[in-house]
Design a protein around this motif. Structure first.
Motif, PDB file in Angstrom:
ATOM      1  N   UNK A   1      13.517  -4.804  15.534  1.00  0.00           N
ATOM      2  CA  UNK A   1      12.112  -4.389  15.676  1.00  0.00           C
ATOM      3  C   UNK A   1      11.729  -4.301  17.147  1.00  0.00           C
ATOM      4  N   UNK A   2      12.151  -5.325  17.924  1.00  0.00           N
ATOM      5  CA  UNK A   2      11.854  -5.325  19.366  1.00  0.00           C
ATOM      6  C   UNK A   2      12.534  -4.151  20.061  1.00  0.00           C
ATOM      7  N   UNK A   3      13.784  -3.896  19.688  1.00  0.00           N
ATOM      8  CA  UNK A   3      14.532  -2.795  20.316  1.00  0.00           C
ATOM      9  C   UNK A   3      13.899  -1.441  19.997  1.00  0.00           C
ATOM     10  N   UNK A   4      13.482  -1.272  18.765  1.00  0.00           N
ATOM     11  CA  UNK A   4      12.878   0.002  18.365  1.00  0.00           C
ATOM     12  C   UNK A   4      11.592   0.266  19.156  1.00  0.00           C
ATOM     13  N   UNK A   5      10.785  -0.773  19.329  1.00  0.00           N
ATOM     14  CA  UNK A   5       9.546  -0.620  20.095  1.00  0.00           C
ATOM     15  C   UNK A   5       9.846  -0.288  21.562  1.00  0.00           C
ATOM     16  N   UNK A   6      10.827  -0.972  22.116  1.00  0.00           N
ATOM     17  CA  UNK A   6      11.187  -0.734  23.515  1.00  0.00           C
ATOM     18  C   UNK A   6      11.760   0.662  23.696  1.00  0.00           C
ATOM     19  N   UNK A   7      12.553   1.105  22.734  1.00  0.00           N
ATOM     20  CA  UNK A   7      13.180   2.422  22.824  1.00  0.00           C
ATOM     21  C   UNK A   7      12.135   3.529  22.831  1.00  0.00           C
ATOM     22  N   UNK A   8      11.073   3.344  22.078  1.00  0.00           N
ATOM     23  CA  UNK A   8       9.995   4.340  22.060  1.00  0.00           C
ATOM     24  C   UNK A   8       9.371   4.484  23.447  1.00  0.00           C
ATOM     25  N   UNK A   9       9.278   3.357  24.175  1.00  0.00           N
ATOM     26  CA  UNK A   9       8.686   3.390  25.522  1.00  0.00           C
ATOM     27  C   UNK A   9       9.670   3.941  26.551  1.00  0.00           C
ATOM     28  N   UNK A  10      10.951   3.553  26.425  1.00  0.00           N
ATOM     29  CA  UNK A  10      11.934   3.993  27.414  1.00  0.00           C
ATOM     30  C   UNK A  10      12.334   5.450  27.212  1.00  0.00           C
ATOM     31  N   UNK A  11      12.628   5.786  25.947  1.00  0.00           N
ATOM     32  CA  UNK A  11      13.170   7.123  25.671  1.00  0.00           C
ATOM     33  C   UNK A  11      12.740   7.571  24.268  1.00  0.00           C
ATOM     34  N   UNK A  12      11.536   8.110  24.135  1.00  0.00           N
ATOM     35  CA  UNK A  12      11.036   8.515  22.819  1.00  0.00           C
ATOM     36  C   UNK A  12      11.854   9.636  22.176  1.00  0.00           C
ATOM     37  N   UNK A  13      12.675  10.342  22.957  1.00  0.00           N
ATOM     38  CA  UNK A  13      13.487  11.435  22.410  1.00  0.00           C
ATOM     39  C   UNK A  13      14.898  10.973  22.029  1.00  0.00           C
ATOM     40  N   UNK A  14      15.176   9.689  22.179  1.00  0.00           N
ATOM     41  CA  UNK A  14      16.514   9.179  21.854  1.00  0.00           C
ATOM     42  C   UNK A  14      16.783   9.301  20.355  1.00  0.00           C
ATOM     43  N   UNK A  15      18.062   9.500  20.035  1.00  0.00           N
ATOM     44  CA  UNK A  15      18.499   9.578  18.629  1.00  0.00           C
ATOM     45  C   UNK A  15      19.081   8.220  18.256  1.00  0.00           C
ATOM     46  N   UNK A  16      18.617   7.658  17.133  1.00  0.00           N
ATOM     47  CA  UNK A  16      19.075   6.327  16.742  1.00  0.00           C
ATOM     48  C   UNK A  16      19.398   6.289  15.250  1.00  0.00           C
ATOM     49  N   UNK A  17      20.516   5.684  14.898  1.00  0.00           N
ATOM     50  CA  UNK A  17      20.851   5.442  13.490  1.00  0.00           C
ATOM     51  C   UNK A  17      21.067   3.938  13.296  1.00  0.00           C
ATOM     52  N   UNK A  18      20.786   3.461  12.083  1.00  0.00           N
ATOM     53  CA  UNK A  18      20.858   2.024  11.789  1.00  0.00           C
ATOM     54  C   UNK A  18      21.576   1.811  10.460  1.00  0.00           C
ATOM     55  N   UNK A  19      22.479   0.833  10.443  1.00  0.00           N
ATOM     56  CA  UNK A  19      23.160   0.442   9.218  1.00  0.00           C
ATOM     57  C   UNK A  19      23.013  -1.052   9.001  1.00  0.00           C
ATOM     58  N   UNK A  20      22.894  -1.471   7.738  1.00  0.00           N
ATOM     59  CA  UNK A  20      22.856  -2.891   7.411  1.00  0.00           C
ATOM     60  C   UNK A  20      24.268  -3.435   7.269  1.00  0.00           C
ATOM     61  N   UNK A  21      24.520  -4.569   7.919  1.00  0.00           N
ATOM     62  CA  UNK A  21      25.801  -5.265   7.801  1.00  0.00           C
ATOM     63  C   UNK A  21      25.544  -6.590   7.087  1.00  0.00           C
ATOM     64  N   UNK A  22      26.275  -6.849   6.020  1.00  0.00           N
ATOM     65  CA  UNK A  22      26.034  -8.064   5.244  1.00  0.00           C
ATOM     66  C   UNK A  22      26.803  -9.271   5.764  1.00  0.00           C
ATOM     67  N   UNK A  23      27.738  -9.058   6.664  1.00  0.00           N
ATOM     68  CA  UNK A  23      28.426 -10.186   7.279  1.00  0.00           C
ATOM     69  C   UNK A  23      28.989  -9.761   8.621  1.00  0.00           C
ATOM     70  N   UNK A  24      28.719 -10.591   9.643  1.00  0.00           N
ATOM     71  CA  UNK A  24      29.248 -10.356  10.983  1.00  0.00           C
ATOM     72  C   UNK A  24      29.872 -11.656  11.460  1.00  0.00           C
ATOM     73  N   UNK A  25      31.135 -11.610  11.856  1.00  0.00           N
ATOM     74  CA  UNK A  25      31.850 -12.800  12.297  1.00  0.00           C
ATOM     75  C   UNK A  25      32.298 -12.598  13.737  1.00  0.00           C
ATOM     76  N   UNK A  26      32.048 -13.588  14.580  1.00  0.00           N
ATOM     77  CA  UNK A  26      32.477 -13.468  15.973  1.00  0.00           C
ATOM     78  C   UNK A  26      31.463 -14.064  16.921  1.00  0.00           C
TER      79      UNK A  26
END
Length: 284
Positions: free
Chosen positions: A253-278
């Motif tokens: 949510x924070x990144x999306x808001x910041x991206x609108x201010x920095x680069x409103x023309x940027x292309x962004x895709x999002x995927x849900x990950x159910x497990x991240x290890x590392x």
């Protein structure tokens, strides 16, 4: 220390939800849908004078000896706390509302709402590396030493209790109990996945001078890692820089808001990950 206190409060909340589901929905209708709680419901029918909270505690004590040995001290202590909480809360509910009667004649309604409370409580407890006791401990061990997920492992352990319930309460109650196991285990898997969901974000800035501000925000403000690689536009054939990162819901949510201010023309895709290890996420 503060984090540990929050985790134990979460375990108590989970125990309360389990106790509510059992006492107000399943126990009054003799719906023994697996677990030590289900076995306690069966024993309660045979020994009605013994409070169900006490029966759950006695049965859990037998299982915790295995839990301490096989799953470690930390798991055992957390699980013991949860089991004690469920037992105490069940006993308190019996004291406050003795001889509670089913709120509905529709067993399916009681089954579903009981399963909802219990599944949310158990998912919360499992997510905090604990257990509500009993066959949950067996399920946790099956999961640890096999490739089965926690819901499937729990279903295997619980179906044994369902067979006992069928012998005591009859085929109809046994079939409802089996349905309760299926509903609860699938809900637990779904809810645990929801607790652990992370976002895989891919950003293609509109111009090269926007790459560094976006990358700096991810690294320094969100304190997350990122990867930058060069791609080529299929139509324009122009080189483009692509930023990828994995973040949680709030950070997204924070990144999306910041991206609108920095680069409103940027292309962004999002995927849900159910497990991240590392590093920065769950330890292997």
């Amino acid at each position: 220390m503060k984090q540990l206190v929050k985790e134990y409060i979460g375990i108590i909340i989970g125990a309360l939800l389990i106790a509510i589901g059992l006492y107000f929905f399943w126990a009054p209708s003799n719906l023994a849908a697996g677990g030590v709680s289900g076995l306690a419901i069966v024993l309660k029918a045979l020994f009605p004078i013994v409070p169900i909270g006490i029966l759950i505690f006695i049965l859990d004590c037998l299982m915790f000896m295995i839990g301490f040995i096989m799953l470690g001290k930390s798991f055992g202590l957390r699980s013991l706390m949860c089991s004690l909480s469920v037992s105490v809360l069940m006993t308190e509910l019996e004291f406050i509302w003795p001889n509670w009667q089913p709120i509905s004649d529709d067993l399916l309604i009681l089954l579903i709402f009981g399963a909802l409370f219990i599944a949310i409580g158990q998912a919360l407890v499992f997510n905090l590396e604990a257990s509500s006791g009993g066959t949950d401990i067996i399920a946790k061990m099956i999961t640890q030493y096999t490739h089965l997920n926690i819901g499937t492992s729990l279903m295997i352990a619980d179906m044994i209790v369902v067979l006992l319930a069928t012998g005591i309460f009859g085929l109809e109650k046994g079939l409802y109990a089996a349905l309760g196991v299926l509903i609860t285990t699938n809900l637990i898997d779904y809810l645990i996945s929801g607790f652990n969901v992370q976002r895989y974000v891919m950003i293609i800035p509109s111009s090269s001078d926007k790459v560094q501000p976006i990358n700096t925000y991810i690294l320094e403000t969100l304190e997350r890692g990122a990867t930058i690689y060069t791609a080529e536009g299929a139509y324009s054939k122009n080189p483009k820089q692509v930023i990828t990162t994995v973040i949680d819901r709030k950070e997204f949510i924070d990144l999306k808001r910041k991206l609108i201010r920095i680069d409103p023309l940027a292309f962004m895709t999002v995927q849900n990950l159910h497990e991240v290890v590392g590093e920065g996420f769950k330890v292997k």
